[in-house]
Design a protein around this motif. Structure first.
Motif, PDB file in Angstrom:
ATOM      1  N   SER A  80     -39.523  15.052  38.855  1.00 62.07           N
ATOM      2  CA  SER A  80     -40.244  16.423  39.157  1.00 62.07           C
ATOM      3  C   SER A  80     -41.708  16.054  38.718  1.00 62.07           C
ATOM      4  O   SER A  80     -42.564  16.861  39.370  1.00 62.07           O
ATOM      5  CB  SER A  80     -39.643  17.563  38.123  1.00 62.07           C
ATOM      6  N   ARG A  81     -41.956  15.434  37.831  1.00 60.40           N
ATOM      7  CA  ARG A  81     -43.395  15.151  37.504  1.00 60.40           C
ATOM      8  C   ARG A  81     -44.200  14.227  38.474  1.00 60.40           C
ATOM      9  O   ARG A  81     -45.228  14.464  38.731  1.00 60.40           O
ATOM     10  CB  ARG A  81     -43.677  14.361  36.112  1.00 60.40           C
ATOM     11  N   ARG A  85     -43.401  19.277  40.980  1.00 60.83           N
ATOM     12  CA  ARG A  85     -42.632  20.600  41.235  1.00 60.83           C
ATOM     13  C   ARG A  85     -41.338  20.443  40.562  1.00 60.83           C
ATOM     14  O   ARG A  85     -40.836  19.577  40.507  1.00 60.83           O
ATOM     15  CB  ARG A  85     -42.657  21.073  42.505  1.00 60.83           C
ATOM     16  N   ARG A  86     -40.804  21.662  40.372  1.00 59.20           N
ATOM     17  CA  ARG A  86     -39.543  21.699  39.617  1.00 59.20           C
ATOM     18  C   ARG A  86     -38.684  23.052  40.411  1.00 59.20           C
ATOM     19  O   ARG A  86     -39.570  23.883  40.033  1.00 59.20           O
ATOM     20  CB  ARG A  86     -39.448  21.719  38.204  1.00 59.20           C
ATOM     21  N   ILE A  95     -45.492  21.998  38.198  1.00 63.79           N
ATOM     22  CA  ILE A  95     -45.546  21.673  36.824  1.00 63.79           C
ATOM     23  C   ILE A  95     -46.702  20.426  36.681  1.00 63.79           C
ATOM     24  O   ILE A  95     -46.993  20.108  37.621  1.00 63.79           O
ATOM     25  CB  ILE A  95     -44.262  20.932  36.467  1.00 63.79           C
ATOM     26  N   ASP A 101     -41.314  20.128  31.155  1.00 67.34           N
ATOM     27  CA  ASP A 101     -40.592  20.303  32.393  1.00 67.34           C
ATOM     28  C   ASP A 101     -39.244  21.178  32.382  1.00 67.34           C
ATOM     29  O   ASP A 101     -38.431  20.637  31.644  1.00 67.34           O
ATOM     30  CB  ASP A 101     -39.988  18.681  32.954  1.00 67.34           C
ATOM     31  N   ARG A 103     -35.691  22.795  32.529  1.00 69.68           N
ATOM     32  CA  ARG A 103     -34.552  22.100  32.903  1.00 69.68           C
ATOM     33  C   ARG A 103     -33.461  23.333  32.761  1.00 69.68           C
ATOM     34  O   ARG A 103     -33.581  24.500  32.696  1.00 69.68           O
ATOM     35  CB  ARG A 103     -34.045  21.475  31.636  1.00 69.68           C
ATOM     36  N   GLU A 211     -37.960   9.914  29.586  1.00 70.88           N
ATOM     37  CA  GLU A 211     -38.516  10.952  30.581  1.00 70.88           C
ATOM     38  C   GLU A 211     -39.036  12.151  29.535  1.00 70.88           C
ATOM     39  O   GLU A 211     -39.934  12.916  30.117  1.00 70.88           O
ATOM     40  CB  GLU A 211     -37.203  11.482  31.392  1.00 70.88           C
ATOM     41  N   ASP A 216     -43.329  14.652  28.570  1.00 66.34           N
ATOM     42  CA  ASP A 216     -43.417  15.997  28.103  1.00 66.34           C
ATOM     43  C   ASP A 216     -44.514  16.287  26.831  1.00 66.34           C
ATOM     44  O   ASP A 216     -44.666  15.290  26.160  1.00 66.34           O
ATOM     45  CB  ASP A 216     -42.036  16.546  27.552  1.00 66.34           C
TER      46      ASP A 216
END
Length: 300
Positions: A80-81, A85-86, A95, A101, A103, A211, A216
């Motif tokens: 996603s990073r 996008r997420r 994002i 991020d 979840r 991750e 984060d």
């Protein structure tokens, strides 16, 4: 003069196999899924388009782009990073390194909020504390067309991302995003408070997966010595901001629900429900004013 042999372009299937091997060695949990997502991104196609197209050749520029993405994932940067996008609550959110991020666990808060206020035609005043990229606030606003919300974050950079998401989702007219320290400058009442605060005890951050630990924002993770410092501030504010029929929905960490419930009760709130995520973990505390009438919202 000796002719240079022509090298055939690699196929999608060959690149995918190569990537799966690289990601498996790096300890990535779902290497095939991630390889396909990154291949689709490198090719500029939707993920479904690469399924069943393994025999198609990939040109040199696309193959190089794909291998660069795979190396980033091998360094444990989340997909996603990498993509920026997420998907959350069936919405697509931008994002950045400045926001958590989101979840799937956090969708439990959205479900609890919508259950608390099931009428789509009810005007709601929503407050999202620690708005980050805006996934909680904007998901609720998308489901409740008469709701308006304020999202606060201590990070100016996070607020910028949330504003962009609100604009992209067509919700900017109903979502105000501001920089602020929890709810200290907010005047109530509000109907609904949402929060996914930092709740990792400081000493445990180093044991998180790469991750999370390495990508984060640290301020979005660190909940102080016991992981509960933000709840003490948020729940004290909630007691002042919520009317008797107002609701607060807060995400909690594994094993924290009872301790956060105790803080809520000590702050003068009524604990209404425990909502569990898809894995059965107590993930969301639902609390309201002491004078709230009616049965609890359910245990999820």
């Amino acid at each position: 003069m000796t002719a240079v042999p022509h090298r055939a372009a690699p196929t999608q299937a060959a690149l995918e196999r190569e990537a799966v091997g690289t990601l498996s060695l790096a300890g990535v949990e779902a290497p095939r899924r991630d390889a396909r997502l990154l291949l689709a991104a490198a090719l500029g196609r939707p993920p479904a388009a690469v399924i069943g197209a393994g025999g198609e050749p990939v040109d040199a520029d696309e193959a190089a782009r794909f291998r660069d993405l795979v190396q980033r994932r091998a360094r444990r940067e989340p997909v996603s990073r990498i993509l920026g996008r997420r998907e959350f609550w069936s919405l697509s959110f931008e994002i950045s390194p400045d926001v958590l991020d989101p979840r799937a666990d956090s969708e439990t808060l959205v479900a609890a909020a919508l259950e608390a206020f099931p009428a789509r035609d009810r005007p709601l005043r929503v407050l999202d504390l620690g708005v980050g990229g805006g996934c909680l606030l904007l998901s609720v606003l998308a489901e409740r067309p008469l709701a308006r919300g304020l999202g606060l974050d201590a990070s100016p950079a996070a607020a910028v991302v949330a504003r962009r998401n609100a604009l992209a989702l067509g919700l900017a007219s109903r979502a105000m995003i501001a920089v602020g320290d929890w709810a200290r400058a907010v005047a109530g009442p509000v109907d609904l408070i949402l929060a996914n605060p930092p709740y990792i005890p400081h000493a445990e951050i180093k044991r998180l997966s790469p991750e999370v630990r390495d990508f984060d924002p640290p301020d979005a993770l660190d909940g102080g010595a016991d992981g509960l410092d933000p709840y003490r501030v948020i729940l004290a504010a909630a007691a002042d901001l919520l009317p008797s029929d107002g609701v607060a929905a807060l995400e909690v960490g594994v094993g924290q629900w009872r301790a956060v419930a105790d803080i809520a009760e000590a702050s003068g709130l009524a604990v209404l429900a425990c909502r569990r995520d898809a894995a059965g973990i107590a993930r969301c505390l639902v609390a309201g004013g002491k004078k709230r009438l009616g049965k609890p919202l359910g245990t999820g």
